[in-house]
Design a protein around this motif. Structure first.
Motif, PDB file in Angstrom:
ATOM      1  N   ARG A 139      -7.785   9.040  -0.226  1.00  0.00           N
ATOM      2  CA  ARG A 139      -7.037   8.593  -1.394  1.00  0.00           C
ATOM      3  C   ARG A 139      -5.700   9.340  -1.430  1.00  0.00           C
ATOM      4  NH1 ARG A 139      -9.424   5.189  -4.355  1.00  0.00           N
ATOM      5  NH2 ARG A 139     -11.706   5.052  -4.448  1.00  0.00           N
ATOM      6  N   LEU A 140      -4.665   8.596  -1.702  1.00  0.00           N
ATOM      7  CA  LEU A 140      -3.361   9.235  -1.745  1.00  0.00           C
ATOM      8  C   LEU A 140      -3.173   9.975  -3.063  1.00  0.00           C
ATOM      9  CD1 LEU A 140      -0.634   9.096   0.100  1.00  0.00           C
ATOM     10  CD2 LEU A 140       0.226   8.220  -2.074  1.00  0.00           C
ATOM     11  N   ASN A 141      -2.774  11.225  -2.987  1.00  0.00           N
ATOM     12  CA  ASN A 141      -2.495  12.007  -4.192  1.00  0.00           C
ATOM     13  C   ASN A 141      -1.010  11.847  -4.538  1.00  0.00           C
ATOM     14  OD1 ASN A 141      -2.067  13.944  -6.162  1.00  0.00           O
ATOM     15  ND2 ASN A 141      -3.687  15.287  -5.339  1.00  0.00           N
ATOM     16  N   GLY A 142      -0.719  10.787  -5.279  1.00  0.00           N
ATOM     17  CA  GLY A 142       0.678  10.469  -5.598  1.00  0.00           C
ATOM     18  C   GLY A 142       1.356  11.548  -6.418  1.00  0.00           C
ATOM     19  N   ALA A 143       0.583  12.208  -7.267  1.00  0.00           N
ATOM     20  CA  ALA A 143       1.184  13.226  -8.142  1.00  0.00           C
ATOM     21  C   ALA A 143       1.772  14.368  -7.324  1.00  0.00           C
ATOM     22  CB  ALA A 143       0.133  13.750  -9.124  1.00  0.00           C
ATOM     23  N   VAL A 144       1.023  14.792  -6.285  1.00  0.00           N
ATOM     24  CA  VAL A 144       1.537  15.896  -5.455  1.00  0.00           C
ATOM     25  C   VAL A 144       2.798  15.446  -4.714  1.00  0.00           C
ATOM     26  CG1 VAL A 144       1.062  17.309  -3.418  1.00  0.00           C
ATOM     27  CG2 VAL A 144      -0.678  17.057  -5.207  1.00  0.00           C
ATOM     28  N   LEU A 145       2.755  14.241  -4.173  1.00  0.00           N
ATOM     29  CA  LEU A 145       3.926  13.739  -3.444  1.00  0.00           C
ATOM     30  C   LEU A 145       5.163  13.715  -4.347  1.00  0.00           C
ATOM     31  CD1 LEU A 145       5.423  12.332  -1.126  1.00  0.00           C
ATOM     32  CD2 LEU A 145       4.442  10.156  -1.888  1.00  0.00           C
ATOM     33  N   VAL A 182       4.961   5.819  -4.368  1.00  0.00           N
ATOM     34  CA  VAL A 182       3.531   6.006  -4.116  1.00  0.00           C
ATOM     35  C   VAL A 182       2.981   4.833  -3.298  1.00  0.00           C
ATOM     36  CG1 VAL A 182       1.255   6.186  -5.216  1.00  0.00           C
ATOM     37  CG2 VAL A 182       3.217   7.480  -6.133  1.00  0.00           C
ATOM     38  N   ASN A 183       3.448   3.622  -3.615  1.00  0.00           N
ATOM     39  CA  ASN A 183       2.986   2.451  -2.855  1.00  0.00           C
ATOM     40  C   ASN A 183       3.329   2.566  -1.376  1.00  0.00           C
ATOM     41  OD1 ASN A 183       1.733   1.104  -4.929  1.00  0.00           O
ATOM     42  ND2 ASN A 183       3.547  -0.106  -5.477  1.00  0.00           N
ATOM     43  N   GLY A 184       4.528   3.027  -1.094  1.00  0.00           N
ATOM     44  CA  GLY A 184       4.933   3.185   0.301  1.00  0.00           C
ATOM     45  C   GLY A 184       4.019   4.167   1.019  1.00  0.00           C
ATOM     46  N   ALA A 185       3.704   5.267   0.347  1.00  0.00           N
ATOM     47  CA  ALA A 185       2.835   6.274   0.961  1.00  0.00           C
ATOM     48  C   ALA A 185       1.406   5.741   1.110  1.00  0.00           C
ATOM     49  CB  ALA A 185       2.855   7.556   0.118  1.00  0.00           C
ATOM     50  N   MET A 218      -7.580  -3.269  -9.561  1.00  0.00           N
ATOM     51  CA  MET A 218      -7.266  -2.705  -8.240  1.00  0.00           C
ATOM     52  C   MET A 218      -7.439  -3.767  -7.158  1.00  0.00           C
ATOM     53  SD  MET A 218      -6.420   0.540  -8.126  1.00  0.00           S
ATOM     54  CE  MET A 218      -7.001   1.187  -6.564  1.00  0.00           C
ATOM     55  N   PRO A 219      -6.472  -3.869  -6.240  1.00  0.00           N
ATOM     56  CA  PRO A 219      -6.617  -4.828  -5.149  1.00  0.00           C
ATOM     57  C   PRO A 219      -7.751  -4.390  -4.221  1.00  0.00           C
ATOM     58  CG  PRO A 219      -4.703  -3.441  -4.803  1.00  0.00           C
ATOM     59  CD  PRO A 219      -5.243  -3.097  -6.140  1.00  0.00           C
ATOM     60  N   ALA A 220      -8.291  -5.353  -3.556  1.00  0.00           N
ATOM     61  CA  ALA A 220      -9.315  -5.020  -2.558  1.00  0.00           C
ATOM     62  C   ALA A 220      -8.688  -4.180  -1.453  1.00  0.00           C
ATOM     63  CB  ALA A 220      -9.888  -6.308  -1.960  1.00  0.00           C
ATOM     64  N   THR A 221      -9.414  -3.237  -0.941  1.00  0.00           N
ATOM     65  CA  THR A 221      -8.896  -2.394   0.138  1.00  0.00           C
ATOM     66  C   THR A 221     -10.061  -1.966   1.009  1.00  0.00           C
ATOM     67  OG1 THR A 221      -8.029  -0.217   0.651  1.00  0.00           O
ATOM     68  CG2 THR A 221      -8.936  -0.492  -1.533  1.00  0.00           C
ATOM     69  N   ASN A 222      -9.787  -1.915   2.302  1.00  0.00           N
ATOM     70  CA  ASN A 222     -10.804  -1.311   3.158  1.00  0.00           C
ATOM     71  C   ASN A 222     -10.281  -0.045   3.826  1.00  0.00           C
ATOM     72  OD1 ASN A 222      -9.102  -2.486   4.929  1.00  0.00           O
ATOM     73  ND2 ASN A 222     -10.669  -3.588   6.123  1.00  0.00           N
ATOM     74  N   THR A 223      -9.256   0.581   3.210  1.00  0.00           N
ATOM     75  CA  THR A 223      -8.917   1.940   3.620  1.00  0.00           C
ATOM     76  C   THR A 223     -10.191   2.765   3.412  1.00  0.00           C
ATOM     77  OG1 THR A 223      -6.632   1.687   2.839  1.00  0.00           O
ATOM     78  CG2 THR A 223      -7.430   3.924   3.166  1.00  0.00           C
ATOM     79  N   ALA A 226       1.646  14.065   2.546  1.00  0.00           N
ATOM     80  CA  ALA A 226       0.697  13.438   1.621  1.00  0.00           C
ATOM     81  C   ALA A 226      -0.486  12.826   2.377  1.00  0.00           C
ATOM     82  CB  ALA A 226       1.403  12.370   0.787  1.00  0.00           C
ATOM     83  N   ILE A 227      -0.220  12.344   3.596  1.00  0.00           N
ATOM     84  CA  ILE A 227      -1.311  11.800   4.408  1.00  0.00           C
ATOM     85  C   ILE A 227      -2.280  12.926   4.795  1.00  0.00           C
ATOM     86  CG2 ILE A 227      -1.890  10.541   6.518  1.00  0.00           C
ATOM     87  CD1 ILE A 227      -0.139   9.091   4.166  1.00  0.00           C
ATOM     88  N   VAL A 228      -1.679  14.041   5.248  1.00  0.00           N
ATOM     89  CA  VAL A 228      -2.513  15.196   5.611  1.00  0.00           C
ATOM     90  C   VAL A 228      -3.315  15.663   4.387  1.00  0.00           C
ATOM     91  CG1 VAL A 228      -2.466  17.591   6.356  1.00  0.00           C
ATOM     92  CG2 VAL A 228      -0.952  15.912   7.447  1.00  0.00           C
ATOM     93  N   GLN A 229      -2.638  15.709   3.250  1.00  0.00           N
ATOM     94  CA  GLN A 229      -3.298  16.107   1.992  1.00  0.00           C
ATOM     95  C   GLN A 229      -4.524  15.215   1.732  1.00  0.00           C
ATOM     96  OE1 GLN A 229      -1.661  18.282  -0.478  1.00  0.00           O
ATOM     97  NE2 GLN A 229      -3.394  18.139  -1.898  1.00  0.00           N
ATOM     98  N   ALA A 230      -4.371  13.907   1.995  1.00  0.00           N
ATOM     99  CA  ALA A 230      -5.486  12.982   1.764  1.00  0.00           C
ATOM    100  C   ALA A 230      -6.667  13.321   2.683  1.00  0.00           C
ATOM    101  CB  ALA A 230      -5.028  11.539   1.996  1.00  0.00           C
ATOM    102  N   PHE A 231      -6.343  13.629   3.941  1.00  0.00           N
ATOM    103  CA  PHE A 231      -7.431  14.033   4.859  1.00  0.00           C
ATOM    104  C   PHE A 231      -8.083  15.321   4.376  1.00  0.00           C
ATOM    105  CE2 PHE A 231      -5.707  10.850   7.631  1.00  0.00           C
ATOM    106  CZ  PHE A 231      -6.735  10.494   8.485  1.00  0.00           C
ATOM    107  N   ARG A 232      -7.254  16.275   3.946  1.00  0.00           N
ATOM    108  CA  ARG A 232      -7.807  17.550   3.477  1.00  0.00           C
ATOM    109  C   ARG A 232      -8.685  17.344   2.255  1.00  0.00           C
ATOM    110  NH1 ARG A 232      -7.920  20.683   7.713  1.00  0.00           N
ATOM    111  NH2 ARG A 232      -5.995  21.792   8.213  1.00  0.00           N
ATOM    112  N   GLU A 233      -8.178  16.555   1.308  1.00  0.00           N
ATOM    113  CA  GLU A 233      -8.921  16.366   0.065  1.00  0.00           C
ATOM    114  C   GLU A 233     -10.231  15.618   0.318  1.00  0.00           C
ATOM    115  OE1 GLU A 233      -6.421  14.594  -2.927  1.00  0.00           O
ATOM    116  OE2 GLU A 233      -5.147  16.392  -3.091  1.00  0.00           O
ATOM    117  N   ALA A 234     -10.207  14.730   1.341  1.00  0.00           N
ATOM    118  CA  ALA A 234     -11.426  13.981   1.660  1.00  0.00           C
ATOM    119  C   ALA A 234     -12.364  14.778   2.557  1.00  0.00           C
ATOM    120  CB  ALA A 234     -11.055  12.666   2.345  1.00  0.00           C
ATOM    121  N   GLY A 235     -11.859  15.922   3.039  1.00  0.00           N
ATOM    122  CA  GLY A 235     -12.671  16.721   3.946  1.00  0.00           C
ATOM    123  C   GLY A 235     -12.884  16.040   5.283  1.00  0.00           C
TER     124      GLY A 235
END
Lengths: 423, 423
Positions: free
Chosen positions: B11-17, B405-408, B1-6, B116-125
């Motif tokens: 986390r993006l849920n690619g499967a749902v997207l 998924v990468n774009g998202a 996995m590349p380094a990330t400071n997101t 998918a962005i909103v989903q990430a916020f929801r899933e992260a609470g």
């Protein structure tokens, strides 16, 4: 009146000719669009045929229909050949089918002009030295069934009867079935009536006589005709995102071909080239054309130059297909070599015009005519009269009454010369 | 996995997207042609809207419909402004209407990517520091109603609402009536939700990213677009009898214009020019075209160069009209100046791609997008992912799942950066 040595008893009844042109022109007329539509073997064309046959019978002609629906009306001669058979007739004719929304003169003038010659013999009480046959050939226009000039082509042995009968129209109808339906599936074997000579009176359908202020065209040859359909297969892609160098634009290739055809025409000096139909797909403003289909009509009085123009165009297509990364296929729709009409007949026509005091010039027919088919089996030539603005296949097709009568007078004079002293 | 400071919780849920892209792509699908057709405000598009609204409600978004039918789903933030009002939202969006027989990604990817962005916020609470709004704009494609990009244009104040509601479709329907019919005539005044910033995730619809093997396009500007319809009025005449110099061939003039447009594109280096539609009349093989109608799509990232290309083409038309003796009229169908997206947003997108280890390049959008309209009222930018073969507006439109998924993921990272540390 100019001096004339047309046998004095033979006089052209211009009034009848003009009236018949008007009467036939009423059949199939569209009062709104202004033109008439008597596409081959439709109900409207049957009505035109019926009218023509009535007029032939009124002149007491022997009416024969052949198996491709050609109509022949023959005025018998007194003389027979050595074995007692009818002499080969002097034939005059053309066609009475039309394109959609046509003028009243194209074709009809040649058929009714022939009737006018017979009328002159009848009114003078003269019997010609050989039979005179007036012919109306089936499907000259090709507006519904391919190929065009079909009836005369079959008559001249250039197309097998069965193949012609099996032609399928643009509406899906079979030609043979349509002949039966309208009652013009005759019994005579096509080609039975081989003419001694053939003359076709026709409007020019071009601008030359009018432009030069001349009354009569002595048609000494007829251009060769090459019809092709070109299909270009490229790739549809987004107009805004596909760099020019990555395009395989079928529409551009078609346009480049049209521009090249203009250069071919100008460089050759004698070739005419026309793209009359062009479709692009999918036909969306922001989508590069995936496919383009267009037709090419090339003509030249010289077979050598026509073939050279075809070859240059073909080479262009090969090159541009490589350059643009498209596939190009060519379908030949029709190909007729140039026709040189009978020189002796042309001389006689020119002499007749001169004798009647009418101005004339030698010329080439740009359009195809039944005469080019009959020229395969008999000496043939054509007489042209001016077309206003060169317009034809259009309700605005027009020739002045006087010019129409003058053309028929030339035809009558020629017939009188060719049939010798009538008795 | 590349380094990330997101922020690690996001986390993006690619499967749902990916599943939602497939589900929405099923609506309006033609199992034979392979594409789906959800033309604006049809029953199929209503079904797509209904599905989107269900998904928005499942994420507990505040769903608002405006009077032009734009759909907005908003995830509220905890913070308010000084006067207690909601902060301007970070908006993401695009459209879910399609052309006929379309792919599943054009537009939908931007709308569902936003979800998918909103989903990430929801899933992260997590609650964002300012509201997040996901927008689906009405009639981006313009396949039924003109102009295209209508919903975003009205939202941005560039087209009066009443004028848009009165647009008549290709089927004769009035847009306002169709909105009522499908139940998407909302009450919100267009333009109410002015974004703080706008991000649009989209497939490239062009071949550049794929050709260069890159994963992300940082769209820093968008070409200007000029759409014209050109009508050439010549004279119909017989292909075989009209000398080249006497022709007024509308088809030839159109073809010459297409060829000139290619030269303009090549000479300019940046202008793209496409003739996607071209009709000739009467469309008969042996008749010179009386009339030709074609469209011109010209694009350039520079307003100055676009105007110069337009001017050169206009001068060409003037000259050729004189040379060929035809009349040419030009109707402007659409004209959008180039758009320069927000430089700071582009920098952030590029940084996010880099942070996620994804290859990218700066690029120009060749196609028009809702982002260009929203750029009138807020900082805006776009993120592209590769389109296989550059193909779009076609069932073969395709982007690999991983690329989608990468774009998202880039979009999520940008949102996380812009909204600061979520709480």
């Amino acid at each position: 009146m100019p001096a004339t040595n047309t046998p004095t008893a033979l006089r052209l009844n211009g009034a009848v000719l003009l009236q018949q042109l008007r009467d036939l022109g009423e059949i199939g007329i569209d009062p709104v669009a202004g033109g008439r539509t008597r596409v081959a073997l439709t109900d409207a064309e049957k009505a035109g045929r019926d009218r023509l046959v009535v007029w032939m019978r009124e002149l007491d002609l022997d009416v024969q229909i052949d198996r491709i629906g050609n109509i022949f009306g023959t005025l018998a001669s007194a003389e027979k050949d050595a074995s007692g058979e009818m002499l080969r007739p002097l034939m005059m004719g053309s066609h009475i089918d039309t394109v959609v929304n046509a003028g009243a003169l194209d074709g009809c003038y040649g058929v009714l002009g022939g009737l006018a010659i017979v009328q002159a013999f009848r009114e003078a009480g003269l019997v010609p030295s050989r039979p005179i046959t007036v012919a109306a050939f089936t499907n000259e226009e090709g507006a519904r069934f391919h190929p065009d000039m079909m009836g005369s082509l079959v008559h001249a042995g250039g197309l097998p009867l069965d193949e012609a009968l099996d032609a399928i129209g643009t509406d899906g109808a079979r030609l043979g079935d349509e002949l039966v339906r309208i009652g013009y599936d005759g019994e005579m074997i096509p080609g039975t009536l081989v003419p001694h000579e053939y003359l076709e009176l026709h409007i020019e359908q071009g601008p030359i006589l009018e432009a030069e202020g001349l009354e009569i065209g002595v048609v000494e040859n007829l251009q060769g005709i090459s019809w092709q359909q070109i299909t270009v297969q490229g790739n549809a892609n987004h107009a805004g995102t596909t760099p020019t160098r990555l395009r395989h634009d079928a529409g551009y290739v078609a346009a480049a071909a049209v521009a090249e055809l203009r250069r071919i025409a100008l460089d050759s000096g004698t070739t005419l080239a026309t793209v009359g139909t062009l479709q692009v797909e999918p036909g969306v403003i922001n989508v590069i054309a995936r496919k383009a289909v267009f037709t090419v009509d090339m003509r030249d009085p010289s077979e050598q130059r026509l073939a050279a123009s075809e070859a240059r165009f073909s080479a262009f297509l090969t090159t541009i297909a490589q350059d643009e990364g498209v596939r190009i296929s060519t379908e030949r729709l029709a190909r007729f070599s140039p026709v040189v009409f009978d020189a002796a007949l042309a001389d006689v026509i020119e002499a007749s015009a001169s004798r009647l005091g009418l101005s004339s010039r030698r010329m080439t027919s740009g359009a195809g005519h039944d005469a080019q088919m009959i020229a395969r089996i008999a000496p043939a030539a054509m007489i042209f009269v001016p077309s206003r603005g060169g317009i034809s296949h259009n309700p605005r097709e027009h020739t002045d009454d006087e010019q129409l009568v003058n053309g028929a007078r030339v035809l009558l004079d020629v017939v009188a010369q060719r049939l010798g002293a009538p008795r």
